[in-house]
Design an enzyme around this catalytic site. Structure first.
Site, PDB file in Angstrom:
ATOM      1  N   MET A 133      -8.256  37.791  55.296  1.00 54.55           N
ATOM      2  CA  MET A 133      -7.653  39.023  54.779  1.00 54.55           C
ATOM      3  C   MET A 133      -8.678  40.156  54.703  1.00 54.55           C
ATOM      4  SD  MET A 133      -4.357  38.984  54.111  1.00 54.55           S
ATOM      5  CE  MET A 133      -4.074  40.178  52.801  1.00 54.55           C
TER       6      MET A 133
ATOM      7  N   ASN B  15     -20.887  40.071  52.963  1.00 50.01           N
ATOM      8  CA  ASN B  15     -20.347  38.749  52.680  1.00 50.01           C
ATOM      9  C   ASN B  15     -21.467  37.875  52.119  1.00 50.01           C
ATOM     10  OD1 ASN B  15     -17.813  37.046  53.127  1.00 50.01           O
ATOM     11  ND2 ASN B  15     -19.385  35.712  53.998  1.00 50.01           N
ATOM     12  N   ARG B  16     -21.118  37.021  51.211  1.00 52.93           N
ATOM     13  CA  ARG B  16     -22.109  36.143  50.582  1.00 52.93           C
ATOM     14  C   ARG B  16     -22.862  35.325  51.635  1.00 52.93           C
ATOM     15  NH1 ARG B  16     -21.587  30.967  49.038  1.00 52.93           N
ATOM     16  NH2 ARG B  16     -19.349  31.061  49.452  1.00 52.93           N
TER      17      ARG B  16
ATOM     18  N   ASN C  40      -5.327  38.614  45.003  1.00 50.93           N
ATOM     19  CA  ASN C  40      -4.158  38.251  44.189  1.00 50.93           C
ATOM     20  C   ASN C  40      -4.585  37.895  42.771  1.00 50.93           C
ATOM     21  OD1 ASN C  40      -1.758  38.631  45.516  1.00 50.93           O
ATOM     22  ND2 ASN C  40      -1.778  36.649  46.539  1.00 50.93           N
TER      23      ASN C  40
ATOM     24  N   SER D  29       0.258  43.241  50.218  1.00 49.41           N
ATOM     25  CA  SER D  29       1.151  42.228  50.784  1.00 49.41           C
ATOM     26  C   SER D  29       1.347  42.448  52.274  1.00 49.41           C
ATOM     27  CB  SER D  29       2.516  42.264  50.088  1.00 49.41           C
ATOM     28  OG  SER D  29       3.382  41.310  50.675  1.00 49.41           O
TER      29      SER D  29
ATOM     30  N   HIS E 176       6.615  40.788  43.116  1.00 46.67           N
ATOM     31  CA  HIS E 176       6.954  40.758  44.549  1.00 46.67           C
ATOM     32  C   HIS E 176       6.885  39.329  45.071  1.00 46.67           C
ATOM     33  CE1 HIS E 176       5.443  40.367  48.683  1.00 46.67           C
ATOM     34  NE2 HIS E 176       6.104  41.476  48.992  1.00 46.67           N
TER      35      HIS E 176
ATOM     36  N   TYR F  82       9.429  34.018  46.509  1.00 46.64           N
ATOM     37  CA  TYR F  82       9.754  32.605  46.252  1.00 46.64           C
ATOM     38  C   TYR F  82      11.262  32.401  46.250  1.00 46.64           C
ATOM     39  CZ  TYR F  82       5.160  30.677  44.807  1.00 46.64           C
ATOM     40  OH  TYR F  82       3.873  30.197  44.770  1.00 46.64           O
TER      41      TYR F  82
ATOM     42  N   HIS G  25      19.774  29.279  10.327  1.00 47.61           N
ATOM     43  CA  HIS G  25      19.162  30.357  11.112  1.00 47.61           C
ATOM     44  C   HIS G  25      19.957  31.662  11.065  1.00 47.61           C
ATOM     45  CE1 HIS G  25      15.957  27.918  12.697  1.00 47.61           C
ATOM     46  NE2 HIS G  25      16.819  26.980  13.081  1.00 47.61           N
TER      47      HIS G  25
END
Length: 470
Positions: free
Chosen positions: A17, A36-37, A105, A131, A189, A194, A454
């Site tokens: 990504m 980047n590491r 995310n 996304s 989203h 899902y 209640h």
């Protein structure tokens, strides 16, 4: 040698990504420096994709030094502790008003916490939902930035250029709201995603099990759906998935994929948050449970031998069933969106976020995984009826009146056939609950008052009442 402050923006994290997002930014002629590491990964990436707009540094201090003031740094590392660790490394290297943008995310609660922490250091933090998967990151995602608006405005020119386009050709990016709003909307989203995917899977199962259709014939039905009101990215790729031949044996790949679905947590977060905020989210939550149930493969195989399928019901002719299924899916998806949007509205009120649901619908029209024709309907509907529940909006109510009967029929048909349809069934149940003037909760209140005093309210008098039942 002193570094020249020449890069418009920086990006940390060159997994798929992050790498694709960096290429997208550079492709729009914004100069970007990456870090980047793992140095080896950085060198490989630059060797393959580097050009005058895309460069790299293997030292974090040098990386920061190449950025124009105020510095803008995108973080694309694994959510959770890795994000905190990277922020901790960056803080001493940055200056007042620099901007850190988390495009992963992340949980919105983490984003809120980081936002407050960085303000103490005079830094800006943007929690930005993205996304579209690998393809979207490279060619144009849907982008949901949240945080300080002035900070978002500074990065908006870049985001607008790299974003997908909506149905009118406008960039699929908009300012969502303060602190964690961007990551929250991205979370919901994913929850809606899902629900939609689960309903599609249930439709596939009915066509496969009850109507005994092979994958290519189901693909043809889904292809037809994708030419009408269900037109969407998910139906588009579903056709390709169903038509894919197996490379190891004769037949279709889908028939050899194990029925155990994975998940990465955002669906669970959405369900948990809905319970915390007392918002009904059955379709999305059941989609999460369906994936959990799918993981019980060994146990399911044992139990399946104890309970034979019910005797076949009278089949609805395929052509008629296909039409019913199309309408049922549309009604079910509207129900799923209604649940997700209600959660966003409730949270926005509680968090003092000014979230525009018409704009949210618009930026989901392109780039994102749930991009679909239905979102243009929602965009137009909420533009005129921002304060109404989705079921109250006249144009959508008209559609639901015509499609909800099909949802009832399909749910009944599947249930009689012994097909599990948790998301379609709860989409119907949510609709029936919301359209009912009277529910059975009076019975619940009677029982609660009996065993726990209640109390309850009455229909004919104001006040709180308790009865000495025995």
């Amino acid at each position: 040698m002193k570094k020249t402050k020449s890069a418009d923006i920086g990006l940390i994290g060159l997994a798929v990504m992050g790498a694709n997002l960096a290429r997208n930014i550079a492709g729009k002629k914004f100069s970007i420096v990456v870090y980047n590491r793992t140095t080896e990964r950085t060198n490989e990436f630059i060797k393959e994709f580097g050009h005058k707009y895309l460069s790299a540094e293997n030292n974090l201090k040098d990386f920061v030094a190449t950025l124009k003031i105020p510095r803008k740094i995108i973080i694309m590392v694994k959510a959770g502790e890795p994000v905190d660790e990277m922020i901790t490394q960056l803080i001493p290297l940055l200056s007042k008003n620099d901007i850190i943008i988390d495009c992963g995310n992340s949980n919105y609660n983490d984003t809120k916490r980081r936002n407050l922490n960085l303000k103490k250091h005079g830094l800006n933090f943007v929690g930005c939902g993205v996304s579209g998967g690998e393809e979207g990151a490279l060619h144009g995602p849907s982008i949901m930035p949240g945080g300080d608006k002035q900070a978002v405005d500074k990065i908006l020119p870049i985001l607008q250029k790299i974003a997908a386009k909506d149905f009118s050709g406008k960039p699929c990016v908009t300012y969502i709201g303060e602190n964690g709003a961007g990551h929250y909307v991205k979370m919901v989203h994913n929850g809606i995603e899902y629900g939609v995917m689960q309903m599609m899977a249930e439709a596939y199962e009915m066509l496969r099990t009850v109507h005994k259709l092979p994958a290519p014939k189901i693909a043809k039905i889904f292809q037809k759906f994708n030419q009408g009101k269900l037109k969407s990215y998910l139906f588009e790729i579903a056709v390709e998935v169903l038509n894919k031949k197996d490379e190891f044996k004769k037949g279709w790949l889908i028939d050899h994929i194990l029925d155990k679905a994975g998940q990465k947590g955002t669906g669970q977060w959405t369900g948990i948050d809905s319970l915390t905020r007392a918002v009904s989210l059955p379709t999305i939550t059941e989609a999460v449970y369906a994936r959990i149930n799918s993981g019980e493969k060994t146990r399911r195989l044992k139990i399946s031998k104890l309970y034979p399928l019910p005797k076949p019901t009278k089949k609805i002719p395929l052509q008629k069933f296909t039409k019913l299924l199309e309408d049922a899916l549309y009604a079910g998806m509207l129900s799923s969106y209604a649940q997700g949007y209600t959660l966003i509205k409730k949270t926005a009120f509680e968090e003092s976020w000014k979230i525009n649901l018409a704009e949210v619908s618009r930026i989901w029209e392109g780039g994102c995984i749930i991009r679909a024709k239905i979102l243009n309907d929602l965009h137009k509907a909420f533009a005129k009826n921002s304060n109404l529940h989705l079921f109250e909006i006249p144009s959508l109510a008209k559609t639901l009146k015509s499609t909800a009967p099909s949802l009832r029929t399909v749910v009944s048909y599947a249930t009689a056939s012994g097909i599990p349809i948790p998301s379609l069934a709860t989409a119907q149940s949510y609709f029936e609950s919301m359209r009912s003037a009277n529910l059975s909760a009076n019975f619940i209140q009677g029982l609660r008052d009996y065993f726990g005093a209640h109390t309850y309210e009455r229909t004919d008098k104001k006040g709180i009442f308790h009865t000495h039942w025995n």
